[in-house]
Design an enzyme around this catalytic site. Structure first.
Site, PDB file in Angstrom:
ATOM      1  N   VAL A  23    -135.188  50.546  92.519  1.00  0.00           N
ATOM      2  CA  VAL A  23    -136.631  50.816  92.444  1.00  0.00           C
ATOM      3  C   VAL A  23    -137.197  51.005  93.855  1.00  0.00           C
ATOM      4  CG1 VAL A  23    -138.864  49.934  91.668  1.00  0.00           C
ATOM      5  CG2 VAL A  23    -136.818  49.480  90.313  1.00  0.00           C
ATOM      6  N   PRO A  43    -132.367  41.878 103.058  1.00  0.00           N
ATOM      7  CA  PRO A  43    -131.112  41.332 103.605  1.00  0.00           C
ATOM      8  C   PRO A  43    -129.896  42.167 103.179  1.00  0.00           C
ATOM      9  CG  PRO A  43    -132.022  39.875 101.898  1.00  0.00           C
ATOM     10  CD  PRO A  43    -133.031  40.938 102.124  1.00  0.00           C
ATOM     11  N   ASP A 248    -148.320  93.554  66.960  1.00  0.00           N
ATOM     12  CA  ASP A 248    -147.411  94.305  66.101  1.00  0.00           C
ATOM     13  C   ASP A 248    -147.199  93.601  64.780  1.00  0.00           C
ATOM     14  OD1 ASP A 248    -146.851  96.250  67.850  1.00  0.00           O
ATOM     15  OD2 ASP A 248    -144.920  95.455  68.501  1.00  0.00           O
ATOM     16  N   LYS A 270    -146.483  98.145  63.332  1.00  0.00           N
ATOM     17  CA  LYS A 270    -145.548  99.229  63.073  1.00  0.00           C
ATOM     18  C   LYS A 270    -144.443  98.710  62.176  1.00  0.00           C
ATOM     19  CE  LYS A 270    -144.945  99.867  67.534  1.00  0.00           C
ATOM     20  NZ  LYS A 270    -144.469 100.419  68.783  1.00  0.00           N
ATOM     21  N   GLY A 301    -143.251  91.333  69.235  1.00  0.00           N
ATOM     22  CA  GLY A 301    -142.197  90.451  68.727  1.00  0.00           C
ATOM     23  C   GLY A 301    -141.067  90.327  69.733  1.00  0.00           C
ATOM     24  N   ASP A 303    -138.864  89.967  72.820  1.00  0.00           N
ATOM     25  CA  ASP A 303    -139.128  90.262  74.225  1.00  0.00           C
ATOM     26  C   ASP A 303    -139.702  91.678  74.321  1.00  0.00           C
ATOM     27  OD1 ASP A 303    -138.255  89.505  77.226  1.00  0.00           O
ATOM     28  OD2 ASP A 303    -138.006  91.654  76.875  1.00  0.00           O
ATOM     29  N   ALA A 332    -134.932  88.395  69.581  1.00  0.00           N
ATOM     30  CA  ALA A 332    -134.445  88.021  68.249  1.00  0.00           C
ATOM     31  C   ALA A 332    -132.997  87.537  68.291  1.00  0.00           C
ATOM     32  CB  ALA A 332    -134.589  89.206  67.301  1.00  0.00           C
ATOM     33  N   MET A 383    -132.688  96.259  64.089  1.00  0.00           N
ATOM     34  CA  MET A 383    -133.180  97.355  63.239  1.00  0.00           C
ATOM     35  C   MET A 383    -132.039  98.034  62.473  1.00  0.00           C
ATOM     36  SD  MET A 383    -135.797  99.025  66.001  1.00  0.00           S
ATOM     37  CE  MET A 383    -134.630  98.980  67.344  1.00  0.00           C
ATOM     38  N   GLY A 412    -135.148  85.278  60.966  1.00  0.00           N
ATOM     39  CA  GLY A 412    -134.619  84.194  61.790  1.00  0.00           C
ATOM     40  C   GLY A 412    -135.727  83.384  62.447  1.00  0.00           C
TER      41      GLY A 412
HETATM   42  N1  SAH Z   1    -138.569  93.228  70.900  1.00  0.00           N
HETATM   43  C1  SAH Z   1    -137.949  92.573  69.783  1.00  0.00           C
HETATM   44  C2  SAH Z   1    -137.161  93.543  68.928  1.00  0.00           C
HETATM   45  C3  SAH Z   1    -137.977  94.612  68.290  1.00  0.00           C
HETATM   46  S1  SAH Z   1    -137.013  95.646  67.270  1.00  0.00           S
HETATM   47  C4  SAH Z   1    -137.058  91.448  70.278  1.00  0.00           C
HETATM   48  O1  SAH Z   1    -136.810  91.315  71.478  1.00  0.00           O
HETATM   49  O2  SAH Z   1    -136.626  90.662  69.444  1.00  0.00           O
HETATM   50  C5  SAH Z   1    -137.245  94.921  65.691  1.00  0.00           C
HETATM   51  C6  SAH Z   1    -135.948  94.303  65.197  1.00  0.00           C
HETATM   52  O3  SAH Z   1    -135.756  93.028  65.785  1.00  0.00           O
HETATM   53  C7  SAH Z   1    -135.921  94.028  63.729  1.00  0.00           C
HETATM   54  O4  SAH Z   1    -135.600  95.186  62.987  1.00  0.00           O
HETATM   55  C8  SAH Z   1    -134.846  92.997  63.606  1.00  0.00           C
HETATM   56  O5  SAH Z   1    -133.575  93.585  63.678  1.00  0.00           O
HETATM   57  C9  SAH Z   1    -135.038  92.213  64.883  1.00  0.00           C
HETATM   58  N2  SAH Z   1    -135.847  90.988  64.644  1.00  0.00           N
HETATM   59  C10 SAH Z   1    -136.999  90.663  65.211  1.00  0.00           C
HETATM   60  N3  SAH Z   1    -137.411  89.446  64.791  1.00  0.00           N
HETATM   61  C11 SAH Z   1    -136.482  89.002  63.950  1.00  0.00           C
HETATM   62  C12 SAH Z   1    -136.323  87.803  63.169  1.00  0.00           C
HETATM   63  N4  SAH Z   1    -137.223  86.829  63.200  1.00  0.00           N
HETATM   64  N5  SAH Z   1    -135.218  87.687  62.412  1.00  0.00           N
HETATM   65  C13 SAH Z   1    -134.296  88.653  62.356  1.00  0.00           C
HETATM   66  N6  SAH Z   1    -134.392  89.783  63.060  1.00  0.00           N
HETATM   67  C14 SAH Z   1    -135.456  89.973  63.847  1.00  0.00           C
END
Ligand code: SAH
Length: 473
Positions: A23, A43, A248, A270, A301, A303, A332, A383, A412
């Site tokens: 400590v 000491p 999105d 989209k 969604g 990155d 994803a 996709m 997922g």
């Molecule tokens: N920019 C995103 C991807 C966009 S393309 C990224 O970095 O994750 C969209 C595709 O991402 C989907 O068709 C699917 O294949 C995947 N995706 C995104 N979220 C998902 C999820 N929660 N579970 C499974 N696939 C996912």
């Protein structure tokens, strides 16, 4: 107020630590951080302290504590396991009016050591008046998440411009308004993201021009794969600052709802066959909103730069001369793999991983199949759900074994996630039978087989936010 908070300058000043144990060593480290000259009296000393002495970082007086020793020291900290010595240290310091702290004995302290949150030259101290150090630590943890890591850099930057601003604006009020305007604009996020040159340009322009244009800015924010708990701290912080959120289809409502209540929400959703808003119109929308002076959170969604067309949006914003920040998100592949128990790489069987788009109309899908079937890699198809049969057939046609493990992960990281695993040979029929919905990801490789071997059990993911909702219900 239980205690008066003060910040003491101990640089090069003599301080005393009584005790040579673990400590005591920790306290000595803290004092060294503040630049103090540390003397240790004990000491005997233990390993940690011994190392500090050997490195010449502290001076050791190899003796027991006794009367008169404390004279000349600015503060004294005692951490011995001997109650009588601790009390003696306290009494001696009180007699000489020297601030004293005895570790873990609030009644023997004339000052206490707070929990600290540090960001460069910024220090935040938290104290519960000695009542509950654990509660102070909890508060500290909350603050750590609230205050961007780059705030110290921001403070340094503002410090460098203090004189210039003083010279430019004579009145205190003028200066106050100037700084308020600056701290409400793009400067903060640029500086805390390490983009110092751009932040300096904004300051310099604003100092020269008394009524600078109040431009908005655009933040391309990765929202992660769906579970709101997988947002980054930065994403959450910016979301809560935004005037408008442009999102999105992939971004769940729970995440959009983390924005301020007053923030405008625009769905440019989209899906594969239903483009609500063409890409160039989205780009234009972002530019228009920012030009109106708005802080625009563009939520995507996963990155923003992985199959997210974030690059195009960023180019459009920068071409319009507006500040643009990108905040990475958990893509994803990483999110789904973690929640399905599939390690994307593994020392024994996957030395690399490829992220591939499975969305294309071309016959051969425009992919280099020969490269895709090479050994030792994991393939992740984004996709690709509609093309799962073609993907499996093409991989087999180019030499991948029919019993190569493969899986589809549907939604997922979300509470209704489903995982279907099989092989290249069986996956298409599994998909036909189970009809997973979008978004779904296809993972191919030996690592998919590890899922069973690891004994991973898929459960509905109870995220912290879902639990909050359950508790609130
Ligand atoms: N920019 C995103 C991807 C966009 S393309 C990224 O970095 O994750 C969209 C595709 O991402 C989907 O068709 C699917 O294949 C995947 N995706 C995104 N979220 C998902 C999820 N929660 N579970 C499974 N696939 C996912």
């Amino acid at each position: 107020m239980q205690n008066l908070p003060i910040f003491m300058n101990l640089k090069d000043r003599p301080v005393l630590v009584v005790g040579g144990g673990t400590v005591a060593a920790r306290k000595a480290e803290l004092l060294l951080l503040a630049g103090a000259k540390v003397t240790v009296i004990a000491p005997r000393v233990r390993n940690e302290m011994q190392r500090m002495i050997e490195a010449g970082r502290v001076t050791w007086r190899e003796q027991s504590f006794g009367p008169g020793v404390v004279r000349g020291f600015r503060i004294v900290i005692a951490a011995t396991d001997n109650d009588a010595v601790n009390r003696l240290v306290f009494e001696e310091c009180e007699r000489h009016a020297i601030p004293v702290n005895v570790a873990d004995q609030p009644e023997l302290c004339s000052f206490i050591l707070p929990s600290i949150v540090e960001r460069g030259s910024i220090t935040i101290a938290v104290s519960t008046g000695g009542r509950s150090p654990i509660l102070a630590r909890l508060l500290k943890a909350r603050l750590e998440t609230l205050i961007p890591a780059g705030f110290g850099v921001l403070a340094d930057l503002l410090g460098r411009y203090r004189n210039a601003v003083k010279a430019r604006f004579a009145e205190l009020d003028e200066r106050k308004h100037f700084w308020e305007r600056m701290l409400d604009g793009p400067l903060v996020n640029l500086a805390t993201s390490g983009r110092i040159v751009e932040a300096e340009q904004i300051l310099e322009r604003a100092i020269q021009d008394s009524a600078p244009a109040t431009h908005g800015e655009v933040w391309l924010i990765g929202a992660g794969p769906g579970d709101p708990d997988l947002l980054t701290l930065k994403a959450l912080r910016l979301l809560q600052q935004a005037d408008v959120v442009v999102y999105d289809r992939l971004v769940p409502e729970a995440i959009i709802n983390l924005a301020r209540r007053e923030a405008e929400r625009i769905d440019v959703g989209k899906s594969m066959r239903r483009h609500t808003l063409p890409q160039d119109e989205i780009n234009q929308l972002l530019v228009d909103l920012a030009k109106q002076g708005k802080r625009v959170a563009r939520l995507k969604g996963g990155d923003p730069f992985i199959f997210g067309r974030g690059g195009e949006e960023m180019q459009a914003v920068i071409a319009a001369g507006l500040p643009c920040l990108a905040v990475p998100g958990i893509t994803a592949a990483a999110g789904c793999a973690a929640s399905a128990g599939i390690p994307l790489t593994h020392r024994d069987c996957a030395q690399s991983v490829r992220f591939v788009t499975g969305h294309t109309q071309k016959d051969d899908m425009g992919l280099d199949w020969r490269a895709l079937v090479s050994e030792g890699q994991t393939l992740v198809f984004y996709m690709g759900l509609a093309n799962v049969a073609r993907i499996c057939a093409s991989l087999r046609a180019h030499g991948m074994r029919a019993d190569m493990p493969a899986a589809v992960i549907e939604r997922g990281t979300l509470p209704d996630q489903r995982v279907f695993s099989g092989t290249l040979a069986t996956l298409p029929s599994i998909v036909r039978a189970e009809q997973p919905r979008s978004p779904s990801l296809i993972v191919v490789g030996e690592v998919v087989g590890l899922r069973e071997r690891l004994g991973f059990i898929t459960q509905p993911t109870h995220t912290a936010s879902a639990l909050f909702e359950l508790c609130a219900a």
